[in-house]
Design an enzyme around this catalytic site. Sequence first.
Site, mmCIF file in Angstrom:
data_model
loop_
_atom_site.group_PDB
_atom_site.id
_atom_site.type_symbol
_atom_site.label_atom_id
_atom_site.label_comp_id
_atom_site.label_asym_id
_atom_site.label_seq_id
_atom_site.Cartn_x
_atom_site.Cartn_y
_atom_site.Cartn_z
ATOM 1 C CD GLU A 111 -19.888 39.116 89.470
ATOM 2 O OE1 GLU A 111 -19.806 38.976 90.698
ATOM 3 O OE2 GLU A 111 -20.404 38.267 88.711
ATOM 4 C CB CYS B 90 -21.135 31.855 91.669
ATOM 5 S SG CYS B 90 -22.571 31.131 90.859
ATOM 6 C CG HIS C 148 -22.889 36.466 89.906
ATOM 7 N ND1 HIS C 148 -21.725 36.071 89.297
ATOM 8 C CD2 HIS C 148 -23.701 35.388 89.895
ATOM 9 C CE1 HIS C 148 -21.834 34.819 88.909
ATOM 10 N NE2 HIS C 148 -23.023 34.369 89.263
#
Lengths: 359, 1106
Positions: A333, A248, A331
């Site tokens: 994750e 990001c 993202h």
Amino acid sequence: MNYRLVLADGEEFSGVGIGADLPNGVAAGEVVFNTVLTGYQEVITDPSYAGQIITFTYPHIGNYGVNSSDDEASRPFCRGVIVRALARRVSSRRSEEHLDAFLRRHNVAGIAGVDTRRLTRHIRESGAMPAAFGPADRDVLAEAALREPGTSGADLVAQVTTRSPYVVGSGPRKVVVYDLGVKRTMLRRLAELATVKVVPAHTTADEVLATEPDGILLSNGPGDPTEAGPILKELPELIGALPIFGICLGHQVLALAFGGRTSKMKFGHHGGNVPVQDTRDNKVQITSQNHNFAVQTGSVPGVRETHVCLNDGVLEGFVHDELPVFAVQYHPEAGPGPHDSYHHFARFAELMDACRGSS
Amino acid sequence: MPKRTDLESILIIGSGPIVIGQACEFDYSGTQACRVLKQEGYRVILANSNPATIMTDPDFADATYVEPLDVAILSKIIERERPDAVLPTLGGQTGLNLAMELQNNGILQAHGVELIGADAQAITTAEDREQFKNAMQEIGLEVARSGIARCMDDARRVIQTVGLPVIVRPAFILGGRGTGIADTIEEFEAIAAYGLECSPITEILIEESIRGWKEYELEVMRDRNDNCVVICSIENLDPMGVHTGDSITVAPAQTLSDVEYQQMRDGSFSCIRRVGVETGGSNVQWAVDPDTGRQLIIEMNPRVSRSSALASKATGFPIAKIATKLAVGYTLDEIPNDITKKTPASFEPTIDYVVTKVPRWAFEKFPGTSGVLGTSMQSVGEVMAIGRTFPESLQKALRSLEQGREGLNADFGEVLLESIETATLLEAAAVPTPDRVFELEALLRRGVGIDDIYDATGVDPWFLDQMLMITEERQRLVGLSLDSATEQDWRRAKQHGFSDAQLGYLWNVSDAQVRRARQQVGVRCTFKTVDTCAAEFEAATPYHYSTYEDTDEVSIGSCRERVIILGSGPNRIGQGIEFDYCCVHAAFALRDAGYETVMINCNPETVSTDYDTSDRLYFEPLTFEDVSNIIEIEDPIGVIVSLGGQTPLKLADRIPPELILGTSPDSIDRAEDRERWNAVCARLEIPQPASGTAVNRESALAIAERIGYPALVRPSYVLGGRAMQIVYDDDQLADAMEQIAGSGSLGREGGLSAQRPVLIDRFLEDATEVDVDAIRDNVGEVYIGSVMEHVEEAGVHSGDSACTIPPTHLGSSTVAVIEDYTRRIAHELDVCGLINVQFAVKAGQVFVLEANPRASRTVPFVAKATGVALAKVAARVMLGATLTELGAQGLLNRVVSDHVSIKEAVLPFNRFPEADAVLGPEMRSTGEVMAIDMTQGLAFVKSQLAAGTRLPDDGMVFMSLADRDKQVGVKAAKVFVDLGYSIAATSGTAAALRNAGIVVALEVAKLEDSGGLNAVDLIDRGDLKLVVNSPRGRGPRADGDHIRKAAGLAGLPLLTTAAAALATAGGLRDWKRHPLRVRSLQEYHRRTSVGAPERNGAIVDDTEVC
Ligand SMILES: Nc1ncnc2c1ncn2[C@@H]1O[C@H](COP(=O)(O)OP(=O)(O)O)[C@@H](O)[C@H]1O
Ligand SMILES: Nc1ncnc2c1ncn2[C@@H]1O[C@H](COP(=O)(O)OP(=O)(O)O)[C@@H](O)[C@H]1O
Ligand SMILES: [Mg+2]
Ligand SMILES: [Mg+2]
């Protein structure tokens, strides 16, 4: 209490107050919208929203309450929350607190009962923009909206980064995370494969290199990458020294460090359903995203662009041609959102092992 | 990856007749599949026995086989057409099972036909419950404890290890047929035994019961590049234990945190990958323990399903269409998202509204059924509603049901619950029934706590609290009135989904007054758009729903003249897919004619609610309020009310008369109102059965005195022959009046009063019933679509009897009379558009039974038999085109028929084992099949096969007939014997047969008299191959009941009328002479001629049978 929401361009919405009270009658920030159907708590506690007011497009928010394990940070950094309908009775065995109480506890104000679809369409057409809401009268709010800088100009990273270093996990590898506004889920993922030292954004390259890590992760974070502060100066020294993974904002500052250009998007990507294609095998990952700035396609010298957003062609990831550096705009994750992109962490581990092996 | 070029022709297997568990959703998916494959340039071969489907319209496929869905027949089709591939995943469970059979019989391999979408391995892994469980455990997903049994001994062994309570689930079944939950060992014995019978491979799964857990569904898609996406998540309001098809369901899931949802998403992807569904859509069902969060996987359907149709309508993502593209090789990222045009289909829809689906049941039609919902699906239809919040969408859904409810109580319907005291009501709510949702609100209104209700019902507290908000809003409203309500009050009420009718009830004024008052304070609904992306991108697709927000999104740009078509709402017995077919045809025809078409409907299963069927789709309830809202913003030149069955017709007199297209409301009333209708017939001197209307017992008996017995008794203002009875004497008549006056479901429907008198007709015994569909244009020309002769005699509801085109036994003079009467009625009623007239022919004399100046159930059947698309023609006529003009455009070119077409009804008795399977004047079929062949006999045999009855080619036929049926029965028996069948009969019937010189191999004892073998014994011993049992006219209905039940349970072909027996006998005789042939509609339709119906010659050899 009846609230009003006024955008910088004068557009007005009515609703009722939720969350923390507004003693001076006004909350201001940049309005963005997020389209997730689940995961409001993770969104609200994502530090990347510093300076912003989050509009949820899904009407029912708060249905399953909030709980300590779903926080993405010690507290929310967003400036406010806009919803259509805040749940009253929550239902989930995981719930520890009502969203409304949570917002009060963290002093975040919100407005409910808003025609969020009208607001979303307005932002879609006119772009994300400063706004103010609260019980104050129209002019006061309009005034505040105009004064509100939004996310440009301010070093928001400084506001969200950790004050002092700390360690999570006990994995075999050593990773330093530059906390530009890092999400806990990201650390959880990393902790599965490394001992993770999280350092403040202003930590110097020398300090980091002195600890001899296997790799560095540049985290997500709020605001304009060109305003991202010290890290921009430190990066040249770090690049090439050891494997770096940017996510990001981390992706954006890496691009800048390589001489690339970033620009502000009309209303950004904020949701959990964004299709991103890996241009190497054409596989599509449904990704979790939250960014208002993007790296301009073709602007970064010396890298291979590896990921692209299928909705609008925005650059979503690259890998450096020679150096052990790669980054993604979205993202991997998750938290909230799909788990389709976990593999990037394994990829980071392999890169670190490879480099350790060779050196 | 590019699309496959190694395939040229593809066979699609449809899902056949509408049955419980398999409704229009598979016409919707199949139609999309046909469209896509044609666009992609493949040769499309379609097999489907259901004439009322859009997919079987000749222009949707290159070769359309309206033939029985049976392996033998399908092999013939494959031999003729030599397809390269079969697409088995769009025809529901039927399509899937047939594809499997074709595979297992080696027929596909023999002709080198490939299964695309899902291969045999994947299908078995998903459908075989044991393999499925093992597979899931293998990949680390948790499943409920269970064991498999193939006989009762296994079953008893398994129950030791699994322990009670358990759920029993047969393998390879649809809609949960034969599943049930057993709490006691006795229940277990019964349920297990029935389950084994229901499974085509006599295999049941015995599983720990997790009744009361939360139930979820995920609709997932996968492409050949292994990209997986979730299209929609669905949460059941009714917890585990109620079939998803019978549950109120909500999209998206409301009470899952992201952590839990992502776990379910990951699990669903591992599931579809492990099962090996290569491409397409699948439906994965989950159960979540509310206390521990344990997630168990329940099942996966490796095909598009009812839920994927719902998901498509809920999100705007056309699953069937995309699944088809994936099956021919595309990947998701290569397919554009129709709605945004700019973004690809490889994403996950996100929505900014709440969708609620509520099923609709028909228990009142099946006396003896408990009306309790369980793991086996029993609903016959469903509605879907869209609102910005759950309360709004729930209330909209409930008023969409058209069962006299205006929302979640706050209407006249709620009175029924008031008398019940709270403790009892709470117990009642603990048992899932169609009324549960209303009981829940009543309990909340009485102040019963959410937690107590949750403990009793397992309905999630979040849903209960949302309902409580409706209740609280209602209490706030009660304190207000028409004039005291402020703009804010109105908005609040509307945002909670309250209909004008509910407000009218609370303030006791009319909904019209409410509407006026509301509009005076300027509170109007706004229309939002379904766009798959929560407004993140601009939507190109005009698919809208109403809500009460700040701004409206509908922009009526075009200057084309607009026509609104009112759909037919939820499927129900008596009003099903046929009417959706008519509405869709109108949309197509009018679009072609240059009009802008606007569709309003609330049935998610249908083609009419596909966003590209009309120019604009409003997914809205079909009520005065909701329809008026749309009329106001659309400002159409007209509204079509006569194609969607009773639903839109009921609204006709409230819509501005100048907007009603076609036949005027007054003409409709002249046909529907008994007195006015009698006047019409009198004026035209068209004979009707003698009749009268009674308001009480005395007047009824007086009428009977005058017209004589047997008589037909029917309450007024009911549909589908609801509660009609034939009575043979004063006592039966008195009972009938008693029942109608009495409360119960009929009481709800109006009971007995001066406004709602009972109609008593002389019942014409042994009369031949005839249906006619015709069209009259506004210059008075009449086109007779077809005259249909029923196989069963009058007295069996037209919707439940088989009928034949062309008529095979009526003399041409009789047909001429019928056509003439039809013309005269059409003129007298000044019909503009379709009219359906029903006649009974007794001893050469023609009586008219009723006329409906609207589309009828038989319109699609006629269209397929004659090649003339009646609904399209009617739509044009209603907008002023003349038959002459349309004829000139070739719309009236008729097939030159050298064949007979038969429509046969399909009845749901296998779902209601407790109900008596006998036919009567009350309609109970859920669907129909069509069969076409050389002779009436062959067509009839085919129709039986298509309806699921395999007629035996030898063995023993059992006959037990009512006296009035014996004459015809004898004829039938004679043919059976000539064909080498042996006859068993009960004493009376046996005597009659012997008198006629027919050998009766075995005389069977009546059940009542002890000693000797009775029919049930014979059935249980498997000695019988075919059972003919017509109920005695006099004497209790129940007589012969157990014979029919036994036959039903044993899956024996059962004929309940002598007429059907005779037709069957004739059919078997023809069948022994010529094999059944298969032909495509395109072949049948090749030879056409303009104008008059054909007199049929090709079937002379049938006449000798009669
Ligand atoms: N172990 C169980 N305990 C309680 N209810 C169950 C169990 N398994 C399934 N059910 C209920 O039975 C219904 C039908 O089961 P399912 O496997 O979906 O069969 P079908 O193939 O008919 O959909 C489910 O919707 C669920 O409500
Ligand atoms: N007078 C009659 N004699 C014999 N059968 C009748 C008579 N009237 C009606 N029926 C039978 O009852 C069925 C239902 O009656 P109908 O008037 O068509 O009701 P619906 O409006 O439900 O179609 C008809 O299809 C026919 O078989
Ligand atoms: Mg199921
Ligand atoms: Mg009728």
